[in-house]
Write a protein that holds these residues in place. Structure first.
Motif, short mmCIF file in Angstrom:
data_model
loop_
_atom_site.label_atom_id
_atom_site.label_comp_id
_atom_site.label_asym_id
_atom_site.label_seq_id
_atom_site.Cartn_x
_atom_site.Cartn_y
_atom_site.Cartn_z
N PHE A 159 90.57 0.77 52.85
CA PHE A 159 89.39 1.13 53.66
C PHE A 159 89.08 2.62 53.49
O PHE A 159 87.90 3.00 53.38
CB PHE A 159 89.63 0.80 55.14
N ARG A 190 85.69 4.28 51.93
CA ARG A 190 84.92 5.26 52.72
C ARG A 190 84.76 6.58 51.95
O ARG A 190 83.68 7.20 52.00
CB ARG A 190 85.65 5.49 54.05
N TYR A 224 90.89 -1.29 64.11
CA TYR A 224 91.51 -2.45 63.44
C TYR A 224 92.88 -2.07 62.85
O TYR A 224 93.88 -2.68 63.15
CB TYR A 224 90.60 -3.00 62.34
N GLN A 225 92.89 -1.07 61.95
CA GLN A 225 94.15 -0.75 61.28
C GLN A 225 95.06 0.12 62.17
O GLN A 225 96.26 -0.06 62.22
CB GLN A 225 93.90 -0.02 59.94
N SER A 271 88.29 1.63 61.38
CA SER A 271 89.66 1.78 60.87
C SER A 271 90.62 2.16 62.00
O SER A 271 91.77 1.70 62.04
CB SER A 271 89.73 2.85 59.78
N ARG A 301 76.20 -17.69 62.10
CA ARG A 301 76.16 -16.84 60.91
C ARG A 301 77.12 -17.32 59.83
O ARG A 301 76.77 -17.43 58.66
CB ARG A 301 76.51 -15.40 61.30
N GLU A 359 83.36 -8.39 65.82
CA GLU A 359 82.58 -9.25 64.92
C GLU A 359 81.41 -9.86 65.71
O GLU A 359 81.58 -10.23 66.86
CB GLU A 359 83.43 -10.41 64.39
N ARG A 407 79.44 0.07 60.94
CA ARG A 407 80.88 0.35 60.92
C ARG A 407 81.18 1.63 60.15
O ARG A 407 80.56 1.94 59.14
CB ARG A 407 81.71 -0.78 60.32
N LYS A 427 75.63 -5.60 65.33
CA LYS A 427 75.54 -4.25 64.77
C LYS A 427 74.50 -4.16 63.66
O LYS A 427 73.71 -3.23 63.62
CB LYS A 427 76.89 -3.82 64.18
N ARG A 475 85.38 -3.77 49.00
CA ARG A 475 85.10 -4.71 50.10
C ARG A 475 85.57 -6.14 49.73
O ARG A 475 86.20 -6.82 50.53
CB ARG A 475 83.59 -4.73 50.39
P1 TYD Z 1 81.73 -7.45 58.21
O1 TYD Z 1 81.32 -8.85 57.85
O2 TYD Z 1 80.97 -6.35 57.60
O3 TYD Z 1 81.79 -7.18 59.77
P2 TYD Z 1 81.13 -8.02 60.93
O4 TYD Z 1 81.93 -9.28 61.02
O5 TYD Z 1 81.27 -7.17 62.14
O6 TYD Z 1 79.69 -8.24 60.55
O7 TYD Z 1 83.26 -7.40 57.82
C1 TYD Z 1 83.97 -6.28 57.85
C2 TYD Z 1 85.36 -6.60 58.36
O8 TYD Z 1 86.21 -5.51 58.04
C3 TYD Z 1 85.40 -6.76 59.87
O9 TYD Z 1 86.34 -7.79 60.18
C4 TYD Z 1 85.98 -5.46 60.35
C5 TYD Z 1 86.85 -5.02 59.21
N1 TYD Z 1 87.01 -3.56 59.07
C6 TYD Z 1 88.26 -3.00 59.27
O10 TYD Z 1 89.23 -3.72 59.58
N2 TYD Z 1 88.42 -1.65 59.10
C7 TYD Z 1 87.39 -0.82 58.74
O11 TYD Z 1 87.58 0.41 58.59
C8 TYD Z 1 86.09 -1.41 58.55
C9 TYD Z 1 84.93 -0.54 58.13
C10 TYD Z 1 85.95 -2.79 58.71
#
Ligand code: TYD
Length: 208
Positions: free
Chosen positions: A71, A75, A105-106, A102, A150, A13, A97, A17, A51
């Protein structure tokens, strides 16, 4: 028509990106290359609806398998309705991302395992992989400051998980980049946005 290139940005986070995705698109456009910036989860109306379900989950939240399936479903829609069609017009697609989130995180932090995530991706999205995945590395102190600016300290359901979860995510991204150096570029995300963009361009230029 030659297919466009597919570039993904990955990292924890607040690693910068989305800023870098937009700066890269500007750089490409200046060189006469059409570039589309998109994000995950999201990018199409269906995936944006998913989302919201993921980041503001109803009730008691999702279990790990349901979260991974959602997720993958988001996708699948994104790949079918936006990413593949754009690549087929010759445009470059720059995604904030993608699959490796995935996996990190997962699959890694959420303990479902890499095989399960890859199997879902094969079913959902025909296994489509980016030509290049850029992992932005940023130290936790720099990230904490960016996130406070942010989000004002209010994290979503996944961003708000504990530090140990996010350390597992970061370690997973590092391991992915080491395991497949031809598909990944690990880039130092510290310094000004312009400094980072110059490093990103060095990694991307060879694809032009
Ligand atoms: P986002 O606000 O887009 O990300 P960031 O904080 O990096 O700006 O939030 C997306 C969230 O979803 C982020 O915590 C990462 C998570 N995520 C997954 O767990 N698995 C995935 O496949 C994707 C694409 C995102």
């Amino acid at each position: 028509m030659e297919l466009g290139r597919f570039i993904a940005f990955e990292g924890g986070e607040g690693a910068g990106k989305s800023t870098q995705a937009h700066l890269l698109a500007e750089e490409l456009e200046e060189r006469g290359i059409r570039a589309v910036v998109t994000r995950e989860p999201g990018g199409t109306p269906g995936a944006e609806a998913i989302r919201t379900l993921l980041l503001e989950p109803p009730g008691e939240g999702w279990g790990a398998p349901a979260e991974a399936l959602l997720f993958a479903a988001a996708r699948a829609d994104h790949v079918a309705r936006l990413i593949r069609p754009q690549l087929e017009t010759g445009a470059w697609v720059i995604c904030d991302r993608y699959l490796d989130s995935s996996r990190a995180y997962q699959g890694a932090a959420g303990e479902l395992g890499d095989d399960a995530i890859r199997a879902l991706h094969a079913v959902g999205s025909g296994g489509l992989l980016p030509d290049l995945t850029i992992v932005l590395d940023a130290p936790p102190t720099a990230v904490a400051a960016r996130l406070a600016a942010r989000d004002g300290g209010v994290a979503d359901a996944i961003g708000g998980r504990d530090a140990e979860y996010h350390e597992r995510v970061a370690a997973a991204f590092r391991a992915f980049a080491m395991a497949e150096p031809q598909r990944f570029a690990r880039i130092d995300g510290t310094g000004s946005a312009g400094d980072v963009a110059a490093r990103v361009w060095q990694a991307v230029e060879r694809l032009c």
